[in-house]
Scaffold this active site. Structure first.
Site, PDB file in Angstrom:
ATOM      1  N   ASP A   1      51.251  37.742  42.151  1.00 13.36           N
ATOM      2  CA  ASP A   1      51.179  36.771  43.229  1.00 13.36           C
ATOM      3  C   ASP A   1      52.004  35.559  42.783  1.00 13.36           C
ATOM      4  O   ASP A   1      52.360  35.417  41.604  1.00 13.36           O
ATOM      5  CB  ASP A   1      49.725  36.395  43.560  1.00 13.36           C
ATOM      6  CG  ASP A   1      49.604  35.799  44.972  1.00 13.36           C
ATOM      7  OD1 ASP A   1      50.637  35.353  45.525  1.00 13.36           O
ATOM      8  OD2 ASP A   1      48.485  35.770  45.524  1.00 13.36           O
TER       9      ASP A   1
HETATM   10  C1  BGC Z   1      49.638  34.445  48.594  1.00 14.08           C
HETATM   11  C2  BGC Z   1      50.197  35.827  48.853  1.00 14.08           C
HETATM   12  C3  BGC Z   1      51.587  35.711  49.434  1.00 14.08           C
HETATM   13  C4  BGC Z   1      52.452  34.902  48.488  1.00 14.08           C
HETATM   14  C5  BGC Z   1      53.881  34.741  48.968  1.00 14.08           C
HETATM   15  C6  BGC Z   1      50.585  33.557  47.833  1.00 14.08           C
HETATM   16  O1  BGC Z   1      50.153  32.240  47.848  1.00 14.08           O
HETATM   17  O2  BGC Z   1      48.413  34.554  47.904  1.00 14.08           O
HETATM   18  O3  BGC Z   1      49.368  36.535  49.736  1.00 14.08           O
HETATM   19  O4  BGC Z   1      52.127  36.984  49.659  1.00 14.08           O
HETATM   20  O5  BGC Z   1      51.884  33.609  48.348  1.00 14.08           O
HETATM   21  O6  BGC Z   1      53.950  33.881  50.029  1.00 14.08           O
END
Ligand code: BGC
Length: 730
Positions: A275
């Site tokens: 993530d």
């Molecule tokens: C989120 C993810 C997301 C990623 C990219 C993160 O803050 O938890 O679900 O895909 O950002 O935007």
């Protein structure tokens, strides 16, 4: 639109160049070879620099006034390709509910906005999950993306979780099937999808530091089972590991979860991407992480020069580096990112809007209708619509999944706040006004709107109306949880005042999950519309007027009171964002309705509940045992209208020990008087318990008691059979 066409033609040129340069010694270009073999051959052709280049990348946003990374389309993430070998860049966009456009990085670009995933789960219709995924992917391809950050499969362990709307409810079978189908839909379009956030990202409060504590067997039987089913069905090219810790190790550096369970026990062949901002050290590579995403958010580019040094120092073996690259390349080959697909027709936005509409139609849950107030009778002439910005549109959830729908936002109300939360602090309403949709359907009625700011004014309007419809909103956002389950901003008082003035009061909830309803006994009907997407207003009006017979069922239990929630106080609430704390999941695998059953609690509305404008009866149950349970029964539409039902089969006891586990469901459409036979075969893991010591699923001797009913709390038919005791691979 113009921009989308330019992108498409560039992608086309790249493919033509690749095909033209196929040469001897580049056997990995041969599409008749397996993705594994092609990945092996291509990895061998990479230099160390090129290989490391595939293992990390930035957010594709212009931050602090800096330009976008060269070659990036603009979106959540970007991994540069290797032009020398024709390896395309990974252009990554968030796409759980549609293709996002964070901070308007692609100026003016919009996309079809589906309802919340929780609404999709409420449809209990796997076909819609597939179609919604394919729809998003078609739009993403046309914009030039090839990796969709989708497939949220975390179980709703806490009804206050700010991202429940992005997930698929509290049951591992339902969530696993729906996530798997949506991933399958995405990847049917030659794209890579993720499944996320692996694992136990169960609350947003303190998500960067929280330590989820859970017993191994319980984890396997709940959240991990949802991921396992989603991965088997959808075969996602990538798994996104979560921010939080699991049993003392960060999920993205968790040897047991990544190397042990995912790649070991499940034999997962794709790659693990972090993530955004979830990497803490280079040695996460040894624990199973293959790629660092959104690296500006981490303390360091751990998988860049630092990884190269670790290889030189021998702390990360070169073989492991190749394994990381091969996993990425393998998923790229498997999804078809290297091979020119057939020419694609232009995106059909009308057809895509219809998919958003159908998900909304089937996801709306009629929770209560004690006096048959719904559907609205033709005699109703004076209708008051109150609150919820129903004049503008329908509410959507906020965070990285926020889609700017076709036609743009109808209204955007700043929420305020500071720091990271401020970035997402806008209540966005999609351009589909329930008020306008009602007026269009009821030309003979007068439909009057009051914004609901003053309960007394709303009550006065209610008193002068035949029927009053109150829209009540709970805005939820990534990065923050609801403090409690009350409707915010005095809306309970508004509903009380309106219902006291006119008991023909219908409440339409637009929420990211369950809320308490202290006024339930005083209103005439309640609909849960969740966040209903860019056609939500039309769908709500269709259900209210009866053009659509509601068929949604709750994918999450609605508690009767704050004391029914597993952890009365949200763990970590009020702590500094850097202060670690434990979230002890001592309910284990008894998530949601399973815990209510185990503790004998009566919720406000149980999992699986949802009313219809017709009635259904169940009969003729047979339960056959053996390797697994096969359950057969009949469903009859006993009412006067066509409608869809979702009969549910639960395991209710093993060897005299009571329990509640959904082992099958089916959505079926029936005309009045029509009867159909349903046959469901349980996944044997749903009958098993996980034996931690033996690292296997274990099916114990029976008898196995099964119930069929319209929700987790109502057993209409009961049967018993024996299942062959045995163990199964993990
Ligand atoms: C989120 C993810 C997301 C990623 C990219 C993160 O803050 O938890 O679900 O895909 O950002 O935007």
């Amino acid at each position: 639109m113009m921009g989308a066409r330019i992108v498409l033609s560039t992608v086309g040129m790249g493919l033509a160049l690749m095909a033209g340069s196929a040469a001897a010694g580049e056997a990995w270009r041969d599409p008749s070879l397996s993705p594994d073999e092609r990945a092996r051959l291509l990895d061998a052709a990479l230099t160390l620099e090129e290989r490391i280049g595939l293992l990390h990348g930035p957010m594709a946003l212009s931050l602090d006034g800096k330009p976008l990374p060269a070659g990036a389309l603009g979106g959540a993430g970007f991994i540069p390709g290797v032009p020398r070998l024709g390896i395309p860049a990974l252009q990554e966009t968030d796409a759980s509910l549609g293709v996002t456009n964070p901070a308007n990085v692609r100026p003016g670009d919009t996309a079809t906005a589906l309802p919340a995933s929780l609404a999709l789960a409420a449809s209990f219709n796997p076909r819609l999950a597939y179609e919604g995924g394919a729809m998003i992917a078609r739009e993403a391809v046309s914009k030039g993306f090839n990796v969709l950050l989708a497939g949220g499969a975390n179980l709703a362990r806490d009804p206050r979780n700010g991202r429940n709307f992005e997930y698929l409810g509290e049951d591992p079978w339902l969530a696993g099937i729906m996530a798997g189908e949506s991933i399958r839909g995405i990847q049917s379009q030659g794209m890579i999808s993720t499944v996320k956030h692996f694992s136990l990202n169960g609350q947003e409060t303190g998500r960067f530091v929280a330590n989820a504590v859970i017993d191994e067997a319980a984890h396997r039987e709940s959240d991990l089972l949802a991921f396992q089913i989603a991965i088997e069905r959808g075969r996602p090219g990538a798994v996104m590991c979560a921010y939080n810790q699991v049993n003392g190790a960060y999920a993205c550096g968790n040897e047991h979860l990544l190397n042990g369970v995912l790649k070991g026990d499940w034999g997962y062949p794709g790659w693990v991407m972090s993530d955004w901002g979830a990497v803490k050290a280079t040695d996460f590579a040894l624990k199973g992480l293959d790629q660092q995403s959104g690296e500006q958010l981490d303390g360091q580019v751990w998988f860049g020069p630092a990884l190269k040094q670790a290889v030189a120092a021998g702390t990360v073996p070169e073989d492991r580096l190749s394994d990381m690259a091969r996993r990425i390349l393998r998923s790229m080959f498997a999804a078809g990112l290297f091979d020119a697909g057939p020419a694609r027709p232009p995106v059909d936005l009308a057809a895509h809007g219809a998919i958003a509409r159908q998900v909304a139609d089937e996801g709306i849950v009629l929770l209560a209708n004690p006096k048959g107030l719904l559907p609205l009778a033709p005699a109703v002439k004076r209708i008051a619509v109150i609150g919820g910005h129903a004049d503008a549109g329908v509410l959507s959830g906020a965070g990285s999944s926020q889609v700017t729908g076709i036609g743009g936002d109808a209204r955007s109300v700043p929420v305020g706040g500071e720091g990271a939360l401020a970035f997402w602090g806008r209540m966005v309403f999609h351009a589909s006004s329930p008020l306008k949709a009602l007026r269009a359907r009821l030309p003979g009625a007068s439909v009057t709107f009051d914004d609901g700011r003053y309960p007394a004014a709303a009550a006065a309007l209610a008193r002068a109306s035949d029927v009053v419809i109150v829209f009540a909103n709970q805005w939820m956002a990534e990065g923050q949880d609801a403090y409690d389950l009350t409707l915010p901003e005095g809306q309970d008082a508004l509903i009380e005042a309106v219902a006291a003035a006119n008991s023909n009061c219908i409440v339409v909830l637009q929420t990211g999950g369950p809320v308490l309803m202290p006024w339930l006994g005083r209103v005439g009907a309640v609909l849960s519309a969740w966040y209903s997407g860019q056609q939500g207003g039309e769908a709500i009006a269709d259900v209210l007027t009866g053009a659509v017979n509601p068929s949604g069922r709750l994918p999450i239990t609605f508690p009767a009171g704050a004391d029914q929630v597993p952890r009365p106080q949200l763990p970590g609430w009020g702590l500094l964002p850097t202060q670690p704390f434990d979230v002890v999941y001592d309910e284990g695998a008894d998530v949601g309705y399973r815990r209510y059953a185990a503790k004998g609690l009566t919720p406000l509305f149980p999992f699986g509940h949802g009313l219809s404008y017709t009635t259904f009866s169940y009969g003729g149950l047979t339960v056959t045992g053996g390797e697994t349970l096969t359950v057969r029964f009949q469903v009859t539409n006993t009412g006067k209208r066509a409608g869809q039902d979702v009969p549910q089969v639960y395991l209710a006891g093993i060897g005299g020990q009571p329990l509640r586990r959904l082992i099958g469901f089916e959505k079926l459409a029936l005309d009045p008087g029509e009867r159909r036979t349903v046959t469901l075969r349980a996944d044997p893991r749903l009958l098993a318990r996980f034996d931690e010591a033996g690292r296997r699923w274990r099916i114990d001797g029976g008898p196995y008691r099964v119930v069929v009913g319209p929700s987790a709390a109502e057993a209409v038919l009961t049967g018993t059979a024996a299942v062959t005791p045995r163990t199964m691979a993990p």
